[in-house]
Design an enzyme around this catalytic site. Structure first.
Site, PDB file in Angstrom:
ATOM      1  CG  HIS A   1      16.423 -37.144 -10.602  1.00 51.68           C
ATOM      2  ND1 HIS A   1      16.812 -38.452 -10.473  1.00 51.68           N
ATOM      3  CD2 HIS A   1      17.520 -36.474 -11.029  1.00 51.68           C
ATOM      4  CE1 HIS A   1      18.087 -38.576 -10.778  1.00 51.68           C
ATOM      5  NE2 HIS A   1      18.538 -37.373 -11.124  1.00 51.68           N
TER       6      HIS A   1
ATOM      7  CE  LYS B   1       9.212  -2.185 -10.293  1.00 46.89           C
ATOM      8  NZ  LYS B   1       9.473  -3.571 -10.729  1.00 46.89           N
TER       9      LYS B   1
ATOM     10  CE  LYS C   1       9.581 -10.745 -14.714  1.00 52.19           C
ATOM     11  NZ  LYS C   1      10.616 -10.721 -13.741  1.00 52.19           N
TER      12      LYS C   1
ATOM     13  CB  CYS D   1      -0.928   0.106   1.199  1.00 49.84           C
ATOM     14  SG  CYS D   1      -1.912  -1.386   1.461  1.00 49.84           S
TER      15      CYS D   1
ATOM     16  CD  GLU E   1       6.668 -11.537 -11.655  1.00 48.92           C
ATOM     17  OE1 GLU E   1       6.814 -10.909 -10.615  1.00 48.92           O
ATOM     18  OE2 GLU E   1       7.458 -11.430 -12.616  1.00 48.92           O
TER      19      GLU E   1
ATOM     20  CD1 TRP F   1      -0.827  -6.025  -3.822  1.00 46.47           C
ATOM     21  CD2 TRP F   1      -0.363  -6.700  -1.733  1.00 46.47           C
ATOM     22  NE1 TRP F   1      -0.445  -7.348  -3.877  1.00 46.47           N
ATOM     23  CE2 TRP F   1      -0.148  -7.786  -2.618  1.00 46.47           C
ATOM     24  CE3 TRP F   1      -0.126  -6.904  -0.375  1.00 46.47           C
ATOM     25  CZ2 TRP F   1       0.279  -9.041  -2.189  1.00 46.47           C
ATOM     26  CZ3 TRP F   1       0.298  -8.154   0.059  1.00 46.47           C
ATOM     27  CH2 TRP F   1       0.497  -9.206  -0.846  1.00 46.47           C
TER      28      TRP F   1
ATOM     29  CG  ASN G   1       2.633   0.443   3.641  1.00 42.72           C
ATOM     30  OD1 ASN G   1       2.360  -0.696   3.281  1.00 42.72           O
ATOM     31  ND2 ASN G   1       3.841   0.967   3.532  1.00 42.72           N
ATOM     32  N   GLY G   2       0.920  -1.752   5.725  1.00 40.98           N
ATOM     33  CA  GLY G   2       1.523  -2.763   6.590  1.00 40.98           C
ATOM     34  C   GLY G   2       0.481  -3.717   7.138  1.00 40.98           C
TER      35      GLY G   2
ATOM     36  NE  ARG H   1       4.465   1.824  -0.721  1.00 44.57           N
ATOM     37  CZ  ARG H   1       5.683   1.638  -0.244  1.00 44.57           C
ATOM     38  NH1 ARG H   1       6.726   2.020  -0.926  1.00 44.57           N
ATOM     39  NH2 ARG H   1       5.865   1.066   0.923  1.00 44.57           N
TER      40      ARG H   1
ATOM     41  CD  GLU I   1      13.397 -12.938 -13.584  1.00 45.71           C
ATOM     42  OE1 GLU I   1      13.108 -13.368 -12.461  1.00 45.71           O
ATOM     43  OE2 GLU I   1      12.983 -11.837 -14.003  1.00 45.71           O
TER      44      GLU I   1
HETATM   45  C1  G6P Z   1       7.766  -8.083  -5.647  1.00 43.25           C
HETATM   46  C2  G6P Z   1       7.896  -7.722  -7.111  1.00 43.25           C
HETATM   47  C3  G6P Z   1       9.039  -8.508  -7.744  1.00 43.25           C
HETATM   48  C4  G6P Z   1      10.322  -8.266  -6.967  1.00 43.25           C
HETATM   49  C5  G6P Z   1      10.156  -8.618  -5.493  1.00 43.25           C
HETATM   50  C6  G6P Z   1      11.342  -8.147  -4.676  1.00 43.25           C
HETATM   51  O1  G6P Z   1       7.291  -9.375  -5.511  1.00 43.25           O
HETATM   52  O2  G6P Z   1       6.683  -7.977  -7.795  1.00 43.25           O
HETATM   53  O3  G6P Z   1       9.220  -8.090  -9.083  1.00 43.25           O
HETATM   54  O4  G6P Z   1      11.337  -9.037  -7.529  1.00 43.25           O
HETATM   55  O5  G6P Z   1       9.012  -7.951  -4.954  1.00 43.25           O
HETATM   56  O6  G6P Z   1      11.357  -6.748  -4.695  1.00 43.25           O
HETATM   57  P1  G6P Z   1      12.641  -5.874  -4.439  1.00 43.25           P
HETATM   58  O7  G6P Z   1      12.170  -4.462  -4.517  1.00 43.25           O
HETATM   59  O8  G6P Z   1      13.146  -6.252  -3.075  1.00 43.25           O
HETATM   60  O9  G6P Z   1      13.625  -6.219  -5.503  1.00 43.25           O
END
Ligand code: G6P
Length: 612
Positions: A507, A607, A488, A2, A491, A74, A98-99, A27, A484
């Site tokens: 395995h 984010k 991606k 948030c 997500e 969020w 926020n939190g 956020r 990764e």
């Molecule tokens: C969230 C984002 C990811 C990011 C992760 C860590 O989950 O959606 O894209 O990799 O947080 O965030 P940071 O700001 O610590 O890299």
């Protein structure tokens, strides 16, 4: 997560608050709301979904008032619906938060027993009622807020406003960041300094446990013991500009295309290209520069994509610097009671520099006397400010929620650090250093070449769209890269994707392979290419559809008609993960675009994750 904003202003604040919230939408974007006070009346507008819905509501039903608070959410406690949107009210009190308030159930039960009626399912609403209870018990507003804050446990950044005082916001921080901005006869607060950048660059950050009384021309900060304290005012370098998409359809695509430039920019901070030497620039407040030769262990802690950058770097540090590396996701590390080496370094990687779990990992290491280093994209972030050594990525603001350029810039810093560590520890001689530095210097050029493969990658992406599952395989540094890739795709397109070390396929995961299973294999022609080809044969024999990302030598040797091949330029091994990240990102991007998902703001994500 948030984002929160507050303004004690001299002009109508609702439009200003919405403007600031736009910069905080990274956020969370489940709902948004704003509350103001006008002539002793507390009023609010709230809307489900993105900020644009709140904006529409304010257009048809504006809010006046020169003091206000705002929120972009969020969801943690309670569905993302309007009744759960902030600000929350109780009597004459409005709160944004926020939190997570961890003890909200007990508090709620006690408040209900006292006759307070709850309108929402949020943890936040207890704060509004607690402050109101303090007022009813005869406390002045600041004291009522403080009374409430003292009862809370958990992580919070809070702003509280009072109907009967249009020159007062009380703010508090315990965990998530909170910046207070100083204006001309106005004061602001926000979850970060960038949110406040259009109004001021004079910022005071609250520290953990602080609470603040904010009036138009006065800021008083108290620490956790209730003592009035001075916190340094700083000049923020946050840009007031809202970055735009340029000619690109999405921020993510723009950020993918920025990579050649920002990787080069980042490398230039850690490499002396003229001398062809590593020249690590530590931006920490550090009298005692990092000496990798003195270390016997490195532990890396991060979340999400940053964790995968760390995972990949484990291969580099161990191979090139002979430095043993432990890598953990921060949410596990923080509770695992890890024994730490006396001569160890703890490295934290974070785009935002505010991720709650990563920060908690840092605190654990700090308490255990470790030397702390950070790789962050936001230089003023809490993780940067709490570390001895700071190695910024120079990716610029990343807006797309799915990380792209921050990841490759993290890899650029990590590659430089690993080579630098190898030199300091005597495992890389000057000739090898020069060769590796020349390789790093080529990364932006290769990244640029790979962008030209977009149309081809787009066609392949259409074969992934609407599949139920996708597997990603790789060995060595291509294994974390495969992770990764899978992250991606998940997500962005919501397709279930998993990554395996190619040798591990037999395995278990091989049982999943059939004609419906696309398998993305990342395999430049390296010393273990043959091994990965064998794993591909095992997939092809069972009808799996292979997309192979390799180089001309690999493409020539693979000899499998069934595989669709993305042919990358041939390049030095040390930079392959940085450059191979691009087709992985483009594959996920175009799959998502084809499926019509919200690429820049995928569902349920945010984010910057400032809750556990
Ligand atoms: C969230 C984002 C990811 C990011 C992760 C860590 O989950 O959606 O894209 O990799 O947080 O965030 P940071 O700001 O610590 O890299």
């Amino acid at each position: 997560m948030c984002g929160i904003v507050g303004i004690v202003g001299t002009r109508p604040v609702a439009p200003l608050i919405v403007d600031a919230l736009k910069r905080l939408e990274y956020r969370g974007y489940d709902s948004a709301g704003v509350a103001t006070i006008e002539s002793g009346v507390l009023d609010r507008r709230r809307a489900e979904g993105k900020l644009v819905n709140l904006q529409d509501r304010l257009d048809t039903s504006p809010l006046s008032g020169r003091i206000g608070i705002g929120h972009t959410r969020w969801a943690t406690h309670g569905a993302p619906i309007e009744i759960n949107a902030h600000p929350h009210f109780s009597g004459g009190v409005a709160v944004v938060h926020n939190g997570i308030i961890e003890n909200f159930r007990d508090l709620r039960a006690a408040l209900e027993a006292d006759g307070f009626v709850f309108d929402s399912q949020t943890d936040t609403e207890v704060v509004a009622h607690l402050v109101e209870k303090g007022l009813r018990d005869g406390l002045p507003p600041e004291e009522a807020a403080h009374y409430a804050i003292q009862k809370l446990s958990g992580a919070f950044a809070l702003a509280v406003m009072f109907k009967n005082d249009d020159n007062l916001i009380v703010a508090a921080r315990n965990g998530p960041p909170l910046a207070i901005g100083h204006g001309q006869g106005e004061m602001y607060l926000g979850s970060d300094a960038v949110a406040l950048a259009p109004f001021t660059n004079r910022i005071t950050y609250l520290e953990d446990g602080d609470w603040a009384v904010i009036r138009r021309d006065e800021l008083t900060i108290f620490d956790e013991h209730g003592e009035a304290v001075k916190r340094q005012q700083q000049l923020s370098v946050g840009s007031a500009l809202l970055v735009d998409k340029g000619n690109h359809r999405h921020f993510m695509l723009k950020e993918i295309y920025e990579q050649p430039e920002v990787i080069g920019h980042t490398l230039a901070n850690y490499v002396d290209f003229n001398a062809e030497k590593i020249a690590l620039r530590d931006m920490g407040d550090n009298d005692n520069p990092l000496d990798f030769a003195k270390l016997d262990r490195l532990n890396i802690t991060a979340c999400g994509t940053a964790y995968l950058a760390g995972y990949l770097a484990k291969y580099w540090f161990e191979r090139h610097a002979r430095l043993p590396v432990d890598i953990d996701v921060a949410s596990e590390f923080r509770y695992r009671e890890v024994p730490l080496s006396k001569n160890g370094l703890s490295l934290f990687i974070s785009q935002s520099g505010e991720t709650a779990d990563t920060l908690a990992g840092l605190k654990y290491c700090e308490e255990h006397g470790q030397k702390l280093a950070a790789i962050v994209n936001v230089r003023e972030s809490t993780i940067a400010r709490s570390s001895h050594s700071v190695f910024p990525t120079l990716a610029g603001p990343e807006i797309g929620v799915a990380s792209t350029k921050a990841f490759t810039c993290q890899l650029a810093v990590l590659a430089s650090l690993a080579i630098g560590a190898g030199v300091q520890r005597g495992h890389i001689d000057p000739a090898a250093e020069t060769e590796m530095v020349r390789a790093l210097a080529e990364a932006p050029r290769y990244a640029n070449e790979v962008l030209k493969l977009e149309d081809e990658i787009k066609d392949l992406a259409h074969t992934l769209a609407n599949k139920q599952h996708v597997l990603y395989l790789g060995r060595d540094t291509n294994y974390p890269l495969a992770m990764e890739g899978a992250l991606k795709l998940k997500e962005l397109s919501y397709i279930h994707a998993e990554a395996y070390a190619a040798g591990e396929l037999k395995h278990g995961p091989i049982a999943l392979i059939d004609e419906e299973m696309p398998v993305v294999v990342i395999a430049p022609h390296d010393r273990i290419f043959e091994k990965t080809v064998s794993n591909m044969q095992e997939v092809a024999a069972r009808g799996g559809k292979i997309i192979l990302i390799t180089d001309p030598k690999g493409a020539a040797e693979v000899g499998m008609d069934e595989a669709k091949v993305i042919v990358m330029p041939e390049m030095p091994e040390i930079i392959t993960p940085i450059v191979y990240a691009l087709p992985i990102q483009m594959l996920a991007y175009h799959t998502a675009v084809h499926m019509g998902t919200d690429v820049d703001q995928p569902r349920n994500l945010a984010k910057s994750v400032t809750v556990e």
